[in-house]
Design a protein around this motif. Structure first.
Motif, PDB file in Angstrom:
ATOM      1  N   CYS A 496      42.314  38.775  39.189  1.00  0.00           N
ATOM      2  CA  CYS A 496      42.716  40.025  39.854  1.00  0.00           C
ATOM      3  C   CYS A 496      41.807  41.176  39.420  1.00  0.00           C
ATOM      4  O   CYS A 496      41.308  41.196  38.297  1.00  0.00           O
ATOM      5  CB  CYS A 496      44.166  40.331  39.488  1.00  0.00           C
ATOM      6  SG  CYS A 496      44.849  41.730  40.394  1.00  0.00           S
ATOM      7  N   GLN A 497      41.652  42.142  40.313  1.00  0.00           N
ATOM      8  CA  GLN A 497      40.836  43.316  39.970  1.00  0.00           C
ATOM      9  C   GLN A 497      41.555  44.239  38.980  1.00  0.00           C
ATOM     10  O   GLN A 497      40.927  45.090  38.351  1.00  0.00           O
ATOM     11  CB  GLN A 497      40.489  44.092  41.242  1.00  0.00           C
ATOM     12  CG  GLN A 497      41.718  44.602  41.972  1.00  0.00           C
ATOM     13  CD  GLN A 497      41.373  45.399  43.216  1.00  0.00           C
ATOM     14  OE1 GLN A 497      40.540  46.291  43.166  1.00  0.00           O
ATOM     15  NE2 GLN A 497      41.996  45.056  44.332  1.00  0.00           N
ATOM     16  N   TYR A 498      42.872  44.095  38.873  1.00  0.00           N
ATOM     17  CA  TYR A 498      43.630  44.987  37.987  1.00  0.00           C
ATOM     18  C   TYR A 498      43.865  44.338  36.621  1.00  0.00           C
ATOM     19  O   TYR A 498      44.015  43.127  36.522  1.00  0.00           O
ATOM     20  CB  TYR A 498      44.980  45.334  38.619  1.00  0.00           C
ATOM     21  CG  TYR A 498      44.843  46.121  39.897  1.00  0.00           C
ATOM     22  CD1 TYR A 498      44.331  47.416  39.885  1.00  0.00           C
ATOM     23  CD2 TYR A 498      45.201  45.560  41.121  1.00  0.00           C
ATOM     24  CE1 TYR A 498      44.181  48.139  41.071  1.00  0.00           C
ATOM     25  CE2 TYR A 498      45.062  46.270  42.305  1.00  0.00           C
ATOM     26  CZ  TYR A 498      44.553  47.552  42.273  1.00  0.00           C
ATOM     27  OH  TYR A 498      44.397  48.259  43.430  1.00  0.00           O
ATOM     28  N   ASP A 499      43.937  45.178  35.605  1.00  0.00           N
ATOM     29  CA  ASP A 499      44.081  44.684  34.235  1.00  0.00           C
ATOM     30  C   ASP A 499      45.558  44.699  33.823  1.00  0.00           C
ATOM     31  O   ASP A 499      46.176  45.765  33.735  1.00  0.00           O
ATOM     32  CB  ASP A 499      43.259  45.607  33.305  1.00  0.00           C
ATOM     33  CG  ASP A 499      43.282  45.131  31.858  1.00  0.00           C
ATOM     34  OD1 ASP A 499      44.068  44.203  31.555  1.00  0.00           O
ATOM     35  OD2 ASP A 499      42.527  45.695  31.041  1.00  0.00           O
ATOM     36  N   PRO A 500      46.121  43.512  33.538  1.00  0.00           N
ATOM     37  CA  PRO A 500      47.548  43.472  33.186  1.00  0.00           C
ATOM     38  C   PRO A 500      47.842  44.121  31.835  1.00  0.00           C
ATOM     39  O   PRO A 500      49.001  44.417  31.525  1.00  0.00           O
ATOM     40  CB  PRO A 500      47.861  41.973  33.141  1.00  0.00           C
ATOM     41  CG  PRO A 500      46.558  41.313  32.843  1.00  0.00           C
ATOM     42  CD  PRO A 500      45.510  42.172  33.477  1.00  0.00           C
ATOM     43  N   LYS A 501      46.796  44.340  31.042  1.00  0.00           N
ATOM     44  CA  LYS A 501      47.036  44.893  29.702  1.00  0.00           C
ATOM     45  C   LYS A 501      46.988  46.414  29.698  1.00  0.00           C
ATOM     46  O   LYS A 501      47.297  47.063  28.708  1.00  0.00           O
ATOM     47  CB  LYS A 501      46.014  44.321  28.726  1.00  0.00           C
ATOM     48  CG  LYS A 501      46.110  42.796  28.636  1.00  0.00           C
ATOM     49  CD  LYS A 501      45.879  42.316  27.221  1.00  0.00           C
ATOM     50  CE  LYS A 501      46.342  40.893  27.055  1.00  0.00           C
ATOM     51  NZ  LYS A 501      45.268  39.929  27.019  1.00  0.00           N
ATOM     52  N   GLN A 502      46.556  46.990  30.818  1.00  0.00           N
ATOM     53  CA  GLN A 502      46.549  48.464  30.912  1.00  0.00           C
ATOM     54  C   GLN A 502      47.708  48.943  31.764  1.00  0.00           C
ATOM     55  O   GLN A 502      47.967  48.366  32.830  1.00  0.00           O
ATOM     56  CB  GLN A 502      45.271  48.924  31.580  1.00  0.00           C
ATOM     57  CG  GLN A 502      44.092  49.054  30.629  1.00  0.00           C
ATOM     58  CD  GLN A 502      42.905  49.631  31.378  1.00  0.00           C
ATOM     59  OE1 GLN A 502      43.049  50.645  32.079  1.00  0.00           O
ATOM     60  NE2 GLN A 502      41.769  48.985  31.252  1.00  0.00           N
ATOM     61  N   ALA A 503      48.377  49.986  31.293  1.00  0.00           N
ATOM     62  CA  ALA A 503      49.550  50.472  32.032  1.00  0.00           C
ATOM     63  C   ALA A 503      49.222  51.659  32.928  1.00  0.00           C
ATOM     64  O   ALA A 503      49.913  51.919  33.910  1.00  0.00           O
ATOM     65  CB  ALA A 503      50.650  50.860  31.046  1.00  0.00           C
ATOM     66  N   THR A 504      48.195  52.400  32.577  1.00  0.00           N
ATOM     67  CA  THR A 504      47.859  53.582  33.380  1.00  0.00           C
ATOM     68  C   THR A 504      46.351  53.603  33.659  1.00  0.00           C
ATOM     69  O   THR A 504      45.607  52.828  33.082  1.00  0.00           O
ATOM     70  CB  THR A 504      48.238  54.887  32.631  1.00  0.00           C
ATOM     71  OG1 THR A 504      47.590  54.873  31.365  1.00  0.00           O
ATOM     72  CG2 THR A 504      49.734  55.021  32.433  1.00  0.00           C
ATOM     73  N   GLY A 505      45.968  54.468  34.576  1.00  0.00           N
ATOM     74  CA  GLY A 505      44.552  54.560  34.959  1.00  0.00           C
ATOM     75  C   GLY A 505      44.297  53.705  36.183  1.00  0.00           C
ATOM     76  O   GLY A 505      45.089  52.794  36.493  1.00  0.00           O
ATOM     77  N   PRO A 506      43.200  53.960  36.896  1.00  0.00           N
ATOM     78  CA  PRO A 506      42.953  53.312  38.181  1.00  0.00           C
ATOM     79  C   PRO A 506      42.825  51.793  38.097  1.00  0.00           C
ATOM     80  O   PRO A 506      43.183  51.089  39.021  1.00  0.00           O
ATOM     81  CB  PRO A 506      41.642  53.940  38.658  1.00  0.00           C
ATOM     82  CG  PRO A 506      41.169  54.870  37.597  1.00  0.00           C
ATOM     83  CD  PRO A 506      42.184  54.934  36.514  1.00  0.00           C
ATOM     84  N   GLY A 507      42.355  51.243  36.972  1.00  0.00           N
ATOM     85  CA  GLY A 507      42.184  49.785  36.871  1.00  0.00           C
ATOM     86  C   GLY A 507      43.415  49.069  36.359  1.00  0.00           C
ATOM     87  O   GLY A 507      43.431  47.843  36.210  1.00  0.00           O
ATOM     88  N   CYS A 509      47.176  47.391  36.089  1.00  0.00           N
ATOM     89  CA  CYS A 509      48.040  46.673  37.039  1.00  0.00           C
ATOM     90  C   CYS A 509      49.252  47.539  37.361  1.00  0.00           C
ATOM     91  O   CYS A 509      50.014  47.912  36.460  1.00  0.00           O
ATOM     92  CB  CYS A 509      48.509  45.350  36.462  1.00  0.00           C
ATOM     93  SG  CYS A 509      49.699  44.573  37.565  1.00  0.00           S
ATOM     94  N   PRO A 510      49.473  47.852  38.642  1.00  0.00           N
ATOM     95  CA  PRO A 510      50.572  48.760  39.000  1.00  0.00           C
ATOM     96  C   PRO A 510      51.954  48.231  38.641  1.00  0.00           C
ATOM     97  O   PRO A 510      52.889  49.007  38.525  1.00  0.00           O
ATOM     98  CB  PRO A 510      50.447  48.910  40.521  1.00  0.00           C
ATOM     99  CG  PRO A 510      49.224  48.218  40.938  1.00  0.00           C
ATOM    100  CD  PRO A 510      48.667  47.439  39.791  1.00  0.00           C
ATOM    101  N   PHE A 511      52.081  46.893  38.470  1.00  0.00           N
ATOM    102  CA  PHE A 511      53.416  46.362  38.156  1.00  0.00           C
ATOM    103  C   PHE A 511      54.009  47.034  36.915  1.00  0.00           C
ATOM    104  O   PHE A 511      55.210  47.286  36.844  1.00  0.00           O
ATOM    105  CB  PHE A 511      53.351  44.843  37.934  1.00  0.00           C
ATOM    106  CG  PHE A 511      53.615  44.059  39.202  1.00  0.00           C
ATOM    107  CD1 PHE A 511      54.918  43.841  39.643  1.00  0.00           C
ATOM    108  CD2 PHE A 511      52.569  43.558  39.956  1.00  0.00           C
ATOM    109  CE1 PHE A 511      55.173  43.127  40.813  1.00  0.00           C
ATOM    110  CE2 PHE A 511      52.815  42.840  41.133  1.00  0.00           C
ATOM    111  CZ  PHE A 511      54.120  42.627  41.560  1.00  0.00           C
TER     112      PHE A 511
END
Ligand SMILES: Cc1cc2nc3c(=O)[nH]c(=O)nc-3n(C[C@H](O)[C@H](O)[C@H](O)COP(=O)(O)OP(=O)(O)OC[C@H]3O[C@@H](n4cnc5c(N)ncnc54)[C@H](O)[C@@H]3O)c2cc1C
Length: 571
Positions: A496-507, A509-511
């Motif tokens: 996935c393009q989104y990082d599951p370990k980051q909670a905020t910021g454009p990259g 994961c919105p979940f």
């Protein structure tokens, strides 16, 4: 020869119409192993089957659902005819009830016998026809593994304010049936081995390729018919590969028993983008059509545990799904009248949007389900305990969101009309609950998008288990999670393009941001729930500055998802 010509040539003789026992077989009870069809010799049995266009046009049902249902219906008719049953197969633009009424009048059919229909919608339709003069007797349906008394003996009289914990019912059913029991004690010393069944799948064992069921002549004809008549419906008929004859359905089940069951339990909750079925049985579609019977499957699986061919944890895990969840859900649906009885106990959605129907509605189809009462009895219940009401976005129709988990699972639904339990719960419904999409719209989507969906099973699963719209009647807490759960239980996040370990910021994961803002938004309702103590404790420890960023990320994600346009299915 076309099926229509073949079956019309077998039209029952007047003598048979007068002298056999005539049984109406609903569109989801194709069995002669139990029930009225099995109760007398074939030469004394007559069956009526209605292929109703009005029913198929009721919702934009997945094309594969229509194929698997109609093809099984046609195969069943020919199978019965081959063993000497007289078959009255009727094509009708009307609803089942109205079609039967016309048929009975026209052919002077004697009173029909029918098992009490599983679907509320069919009970209502046949009930209306009965009021107009249809002679039909309803009998108990032995295709279920439990009776209403099993449910009411467990919980007492129904009350909409109660919470119904499934485990109590399951234990009672184990005691009653003696399945996996040694006297009064459960085999292995405990009723549930769920704690052993939560492993992620990292190719520890090979996943066997499933057997193929290429469409035969009858199925090919149904595919062409569905493509022509229901062209605008959801999904595709491409690569149709589901069993449609009794023999193939049994072979399908045998494959699960021999090859998948041994690993079912361990990887039951795992999700993969390269093995979408993993070790799940995919039997729901056949169970819900009556081709496979719950007690037969349960006994086969119990035998595997006794023989040591599969672990107790796997066998018990599978049996619990059928003897526990499946039976529990249908009773809950029946007891709540499809969740309508919660109306004065649970917050309702305030500005409901119309429910979806097929775009190809004919005049007869529209007429068939026209409400005869001031309140439309066919309209679905709209509980929304958490006040969720946003429209379901285009990603549920296959428009890519960029969230690899969601896009993979939706693509599978578009292609197959099926995905296993955890993607339904922890991806599709999780996203909807976190964002605040209308539970009714989500239910209707599941209803037309899945090959195994019928009101008795889809409504309790979505309005109850998956979205907490019923305020806790079915599940003691909402099943929601941030990216961490999906990351732990799947390989989705790695692609996935989104990082599951980051909670905020454009990259990020919105979940995760959606999860924390969901908790914040619903504090007044959920904070006192004892099972929500840990997440609310964690929320209270988050600095305000973090919360502000999480809110921004979550709002951005909801707006992004809402911005996609959806293909027109006419609903
Ligand atoms: C949001 C949501 C919607 C769902 N909609 C449906 C639906 O429309 N039709 C449907 O049959 N199931 C539904 N389920 C339940 C479950 O997800 C499916 O029965 C299961 O995924 C079907 O795949 P399978 O046959 O491989 O199941 P397996 O994992 O192999 O399980 C074996 C069987 O257990 C039964 N079962 C397991 N869980 C449930 C459950 N919660 N409710 C009822 N039966 C269960 C099914 O008959 C299933 O075939 C839904 C679950 C969720 C969370």
């Amino acid at each position: 020869m076309s099926f229509r010509k073949e079956i019309e040539a077998l039209h029952p003789a007047a003598y048979d119409l007068a002298h056999r026992r005539w049984i109406y077989v609903p569109y989801d009870r194709f069995t002669d192993r139990v029930g009225p069809v099995s109760e007398q010799p074939a030469h004394e049995t007559g069956i009526v089957i209605v292929e109703s266009t009005a029913k198929a046009l009721r919702r934009p049902y997945h094309k594969k659902k229509l194929v698997v249902l109609i093809s099984n219906m046609r195969h069943f008719a020919l199978e019965q005819q081959a063993r000497g049953v007289s078959v009255l197969y009727h094509f009708s633009p009307l609803s089942h009830g109205q079609a039967l009424l016309e048929l009975q009048r026209e052919l002077r059919l004697p009173p029909l016998t029918c098992t009490t229909p599983a679907e509320r919608e069919l009970r209502l339709d046949l009930g209306h026809a009965q009021q107009s003069g249809l002679a039909i007797d309803f009998v108990d349906d032995p295709a279920w593994a439990s009776t209403l008394a099993d449910f009411t003996d467990t919980y007492g009289p129904f009350h909409p304010g109660k919470s119904y914990v499934m485990d109590r019912f399951y234990r009672r059913m184990r005691q009653k049936t003696g399945i996996l029991m040694q006297g009064t004690k459960p085999v292995g010393g405990q009723f549930s081995f769920d704690a052993e069944n939560r492993k992620a799948f990292r190719n520890q064992v090979p996943v066997p390729p499933p057997p193929a069921f290429p469409p035969d002549g009858i199925t090919q004809e149904v595919i062409a018919f569905v493509e022509e008549t229901y062209a605008h419906h959801f999904g595709t008929t491409r690569n149709f590969d589901l069993p449609c004859s009794q023999q193939d359905c049994d072979r399908f089940w045998g494959f699960f028993l021999d090859r998948l069951l041994p690993h079912f339990g361990a990887y039951e909750d795992a999700m993969r983008d390269d093995h979408l079925q993993l070790f799940h049985s995919k039997t729901s579609v056949l169970l819900n059509l009556g081709r496979l019977l719950p007690l037969d499957l349960i006994r086969d699986v119990e035998q595997r545990a006794v023989d040591g061919a599969a672990s107790l944890a796997s066998c018990e895990g599978f049996i619990r799904q059928i003897l526990g969840w499946r039976e529990f859900m249908r009773h809950l649906h029946q007891q709540t009248d499809g969740f309508r009885l919660l109306e004065h106990h649970v917050r309702q959605e305030e500005h409901p949007r119309p429910q979806p129907t097929s775009p190809d509605r004919t005049a007869a189809a529209a007429e068939a389900y026209r409400p005869s009462e001031p309140l439309d009895p066919y309209a679905g219940a709209r509980p929304s305990a958490l006040g969720a009401s946003l429209p379901l976005p285009a990603v549920y129709w296959g428009v890519k969101s960029g969230l690899h988990c969601v896009d993979t699972v939706v693509e599978q639904v578009v292609e197959e009309g099926w995905t296993h339990h955890i993607p339904r719960l922890m991806v599709l419904s999780n996203l909807a609950t976190l964002c605040g999409y209308s539970p009714r719209e989500l239910t209707d989507w599941f209803w037309f998008a899945f090959v195994d969906a019928y009101d008795w099973v889809v409504e309790p699963n979505v309005l109850g288990m998956a979205t907490y719209a019923d305020g806790g009647l079915t599940a003691t807490k909402p099943y929601v999670s941030g990216a961490a759960y999906i990351h732990r239980m799947s390989n989705f996040c790695g692609h996935c393009q989104y990082d599951p370990k980051q909670a905020t910021g454009p990259g990020s994961c919105p979940f995760t941001a959606l999860y924390w803002t969901f908790l914040e938004r619903n504090q007044a309702i959920l904070k006192t729930n004892p099972r929500m103590g840990t997440p609310y404790m964690a929320l209270s420890k988050r600095p305000e500055q973090d919360l502000v960023q999480l809110r921004v990320r979550a709002a951005e994600a909801v707006a992004d998802l809402a911005s996609f346009r959806r293909p027109d299915y006419g609903d």
